[in-house]
Design a protein around this motif. Structure first.
Motif, mmCIF file in Angstrom:
data_model
loop_
_atom_site.group_PDB
_atom_site.id
_atom_site.type_symbol
_atom_site.label_atom_id
_atom_site.label_comp_id
_atom_site.label_asym_id
_atom_site.label_seq_id
_atom_site.Cartn_x
_atom_site.Cartn_y
_atom_site.Cartn_z
ATOM 1 N N ASN A 82 -10.363 13.404 12.337
ATOM 2 C CA ASN A 82 -9.350 14.189 13.034
ATOM 3 C C ASN A 82 -8.345 13.290 13.756
ATOM 4 O OD1 ASN A 82 -10.478 16.626 12.218
ATOM 5 N ND2 ASN A 82 -11.770 16.807 14.034
ATOM 6 N N ALA A 83 -8.847 12.177 14.335
ATOM 7 C CA ALA A 83 -7.946 11.242 15.015
ATOM 8 C C ALA A 83 -7.015 10.569 14.020
ATOM 9 C CB ALA A 83 -8.767 10.198 15.766
ATOM 10 N N VAL A 84 -7.536 10.240 12.843
ATOM 11 C CA VAL A 84 -6.734 9.555 11.827
ATOM 12 C C VAL A 84 -5.622 10.460 11.304
ATOM 13 C CG1 VAL A 84 -6.792 8.626 9.480
ATOM 14 C CG2 VAL A 84 -8.538 7.935 11.118
ATOM 15 N N ILE A 85 -5.951 11.706 10.979
ATOM 16 C CA ILE A 85 -4.941 12.583 10.386
ATOM 17 C C ILE A 85 -3.931 13.086 11.413
ATOM 18 C CG2 ILE A 85 -6.451 13.290 8.505
ATOM 19 C CD1 ILE A 85 -7.013 15.864 9.919
ATOM 20 N N SER A 86 -4.263 12.974 12.694
ATOM 21 C CA SER A 86 -3.306 13.378 13.723
ATOM 22 C C SER A 86 -2.507 12.185 14.256
ATOM 23 C CB SER A 86 -4.024 14.068 14.888
ATOM 24 O OG SER A 86 -4.947 13.183 15.509
ATOM 25 N N ASN A 87 -2.769 10.992 13.707
ATOM 26 C CA ASN A 87 -2.059 9.786 14.133
ATOM 27 C C ASN A 87 -0.578 9.907 13.800
ATOM 28 O OD1 ASN A 87 -0.999 6.885 13.688
ATOM 29 N ND2 ASN A 87 -2.948 6.559 14.732
ATOM 30 N N ALA A 88 0.258 9.463 14.719
ATOM 31 C CA ALA A 88 1.708 9.570 14.525
ATOM 32 C C ALA A 88 2.194 8.766 13.328
ATOM 33 C CB ALA A 88 2.428 9.108 15.796
ATOM 34 N N MET A 89 1.415 7.761 12.901
ATOM 35 C CA MET A 89 1.809 6.937 11.759
ATOM 36 C C MET A 89 1.586 7.649 10.429
ATOM 37 S SD MET A 89 0.059 3.335 12.954
ATOM 38 C CE MET A 89 0.362 2.598 11.339
ATOM 39 N N ALA A 90 0.811 8.725 10.429
ATOM 40 C CA ALA A 90 0.424 9.381 9.183
ATOM 41 C C ALA A 90 1.548 10.255 8.660
ATOM 42 C CB ALA A 90 -0.836 10.223 9.404
ATOM 43 N N ASP A 91 2.003 9.987 7.423
ATOM 44 C CA ASP A 91 2.990 10.882 6.826
ATOM 45 C C ASP A 91 2.265 12.063 6.195
ATOM 46 O OD1 ASP A 91 2.073 10.139 4.234
ATOM 47 O OD2 ASP A 91 3.499 8.488 4.167
ATOM 48 N N LYS A 92 3.033 13.063 5.790
ATOM 49 C CA LYS A 92 2.457 14.325 5.301
ATOM 50 C C LYS A 92 1.622 14.115 4.053
ATOM 51 C CE LYS A 92 2.186 18.738 6.083
ATOM 52 N NZ LYS A 92 1.041 18.939 5.202
ATOM 53 N N GLN A 93 2.089 13.280 3.136
ATOM 54 C CA GLN A 93 1.369 13.060 1.889
ATOM 55 C C GLN A 93 0.008 12.433 2.152
ATOM 56 O OE1 GLN A 93 3.275 10.356 -0.837
ATOM 57 N NE2 GLN A 93 2.153 11.132 -2.598
#
Length: 283
Positions: A82-93
């Motif tokens: 959950n922390a990884v996918i909510s990271n600001a660095m994560a793009d939508k893809q």
């Protein structure tokens, strides 16, 4: 992120066997040196240097080394994902990929990743950098760890190969298709594409592209088809009059409903109901 205690570095001599065990968290295994046989339930996964095995929580597993082997084990809890996918660095893809990968992991129990060439130094460097951040308990380190985990997950999906790749991609699409279509059918009376965006977290155009690939229809076309199919079922059951059915499936314009129903079934709702009674038509 609280990652300082989530690494286990294990060196095994040839013939070493680990105890049978399972965890309440998912586990990412990376063979840094040597080779390793990972047993997961009734399956046997032969891992060579550079391979990765992602094992879901509560899976019974144990391992055996073929030679002198060094294995990096990383605990991957739901909190970390959950922390990884909510990271600001994560793009939508990237977020979409990780979400779908986790769904498949939950369904299949494990995923075995093999590098396309002999060895992936870049992935090892990422893991090494992640380990070096483990003991640093500050906000900056937490974000660095999340970013590294993000890169690791993405690299596994884009650079590595896995034996179940065709099955997994089909399974990912099937699982997501089931969730989306179930949600549409359960809420067809008032569902909108904005509700799908809120429920599943994807962008609006993603649903149109995904449904088009899976069903040949856009969201609007698919929703109309679901509503017409439902109205036909209700007409067959003969427990509601046509006006009630029109409202039940989410339409307010009676004339519009009659037009699209007639286009699909080549008869009006009243004639359709009569036809079913007379011919025992099966929908």
């Amino acid at each position: 992120m609280g990652i300082e205690s989530l690494f286990h570095l294990n060196r095994y001599t040839a013939g070493t066997k680990t105890d049978r065990h399972k965890h309440h968290y998912a586990e990412l295994l990376y063979v840094s040196d040597g080779s390793f046989i990972q047993y997961i339930g009734d399956d046997v996964v032969n891992m060579r240097k550079g391979d990765v095995c992602f094992i879901d929580s509560e899976c019974m597993c144990w391992g055996e080394s073929d030679d002198d082997t060094f294995v990096i084990r990383l605990e991957v809890s739901d909190e970390i994902i959950n922390a990884v996918i909510s990271n600001a660095m994560a793009d939508k893809q990237t977020v979409d990929y990780i979400k779908e990968l986790v769904k498949v992991l939950k369904n299949s129990g494990y995923i075995h990743f093999g590098y396309k060439d002999d060895y992936d130094n870049e992935l090892k460097d990422m893991l090494t950098a992640l380990i070096s951040e483990c003991g640093v308990a500050d906000m900056a380190s937490a974000y660095i760890c999340q970013g590294l985990m993000l890169r690791i997950m993405w690299r596994l999906g884009t650079v590595y190969e896995y034996a179940q790749s065709r099955y997994i991609r089909k399974k990912i699409n099937w699982l997501l298709h089931q969730e989306i279509t179930d949600f549409i059918e359960d809420n067809m009376k008032d569902v909108t594409i904005d509700m799908l965006v809120e429920r599943f977290g994807y962008q609006e155009d993603y649903f149109n592209r995904f449904l088009k690939a899976q069903t040949g229809m856009t969201f609007t076309e698919y929703l109309q088809d679901c509503r017409l199919n439902k109205s036909a079922i209700l007409l067959k059951e003969d427990s509601m009059d046509v006006d009630e059915i029109i409202k039940e499936v989410g339409y307010r314009n009676k004339g519009y409903f009659y037009r699209i129903f007639t286009e699909k079934y080549n008869m009006t709702p009243a004639k359709f109901r009569k036809y079913i009674k007379e011919k025992e038509f099966t929908i």
